[in-house]
Design a protein around this motif. Structure first.
Motif, short mmCIF file in Angstrom:
data_model
loop_
_atom_site.label_atom_id
_atom_site.label_comp_id
_atom_site.label_asym_id
_atom_site.label_seq_id
_atom_site.Cartn_x
_atom_site.Cartn_y
_atom_site.Cartn_z
N LYS A 1 0.83 -1.21 0.00
CA LYS A 1 0.00 0.00 0.00
C LYS A 1 0.86 1.26 0.00
O LYS A 1 0.53 2.24 -0.65
CB LYS A 1 -0.95 0.00 1.19
N VAL B 1 -2.60 1.54 -2.89
CA VAL B 1 -3.80 0.71 -2.73
C VAL B 1 -3.38 -0.62 -2.14
O VAL B 1 -2.21 -1.00 -2.24
CB VAL B 1 -4.54 0.46 -4.08
N SER C 1 -5.44 -6.34 -2.90
CA SER C 1 -6.73 -6.73 -3.46
C SER C 1 -7.34 -5.60 -4.29
O SER C 1 -7.95 -5.84 -5.34
CB SER C 1 -7.69 -7.21 -2.37
N GLU C 2 -7.19 -4.36 -3.83
CA GLU C 2 -7.69 -3.22 -4.61
C GLU C 2 -6.92 -3.09 -5.93
O GLU C 2 -7.51 -2.81 -6.97
CB GLU C 2 -7.54 -1.92 -3.82
N TYR C 3 -5.61 -3.33 -5.88
CA TYR C 3 -4.77 -3.28 -7.07
C TYR C 3 -5.26 -4.29 -8.10
O TYR C 3 -5.44 -3.97 -9.27
CB TYR C 3 -3.32 -3.56 -6.68
N ARG D 1 -8.27 -5.73 -8.25
CA ARG D 1 -9.63 -5.38 -8.66
C ARG D 1 -9.63 -4.22 -9.66
O ARG D 1 -10.30 -4.27 -10.70
CB ARG D 1 -10.45 -4.99 -7.42
N ASN D 2 -8.85 -3.17 -9.39
CA ASN D 2 -8.78 -2.01 -10.27
C ASN D 2 -8.24 -2.38 -11.64
O ASN D 2 -8.72 -1.89 -12.66
CB ASN D 2 -7.91 -0.91 -9.67
#
Length: 70
Positions: free
Chosen positions: A41, A46, A49-51, A53-54
Motif C-alpha cells: 500500500k 492501494v 486486493s484493490e490493485y 480489482r482495479n
C-alpha cells in the motif's frame, strides 16, 4: 532495494495469476502478510486486493473497446 523488487513481482502476480494474496506474498519472500500489505500500500497507494480489482476493471474496459473496434 530487495523489497521493491519483491513488490514489483507481487504486482505482476496479482495481474497474471489466480493465486490468492497470501500465496503471492509468501512466493515473493514476505513471511508476514500484514507487513506485505502495508508495504504494498505504501508503494502502490492501494491494497493488493484493490490493485487486482482495479486492474481487472481496466482489462474489461480494454476488451470492450477492442470488441467494438471490430
Amino acid at each position: 532495494f530487495i523489497r521493491s523488487v519483491r513488490l514489483k513481482k507481487a504486482a505482476q502476480y496479482l495481474l497474471l495469476s489466480q493465486l490468492n494474496i497470501s500465496e503471492i506474498a509468501y512466493d515473493v519472500g514476505f513471511n508476514d502478510l500484514k507487513y506485505f500489505r502495508a508495504n504494498f500500500k505504501k508503494v502502490y497507494s492501494v491494497t493488493p486486493s484493490e490493485y487486482r480489482r482495479n486492474n481487472e476493471k481496466n482489462e474489461e474496459v480494454e476488451e470492450h473497446i477492442d470488441d467494438s473496434d471490430a
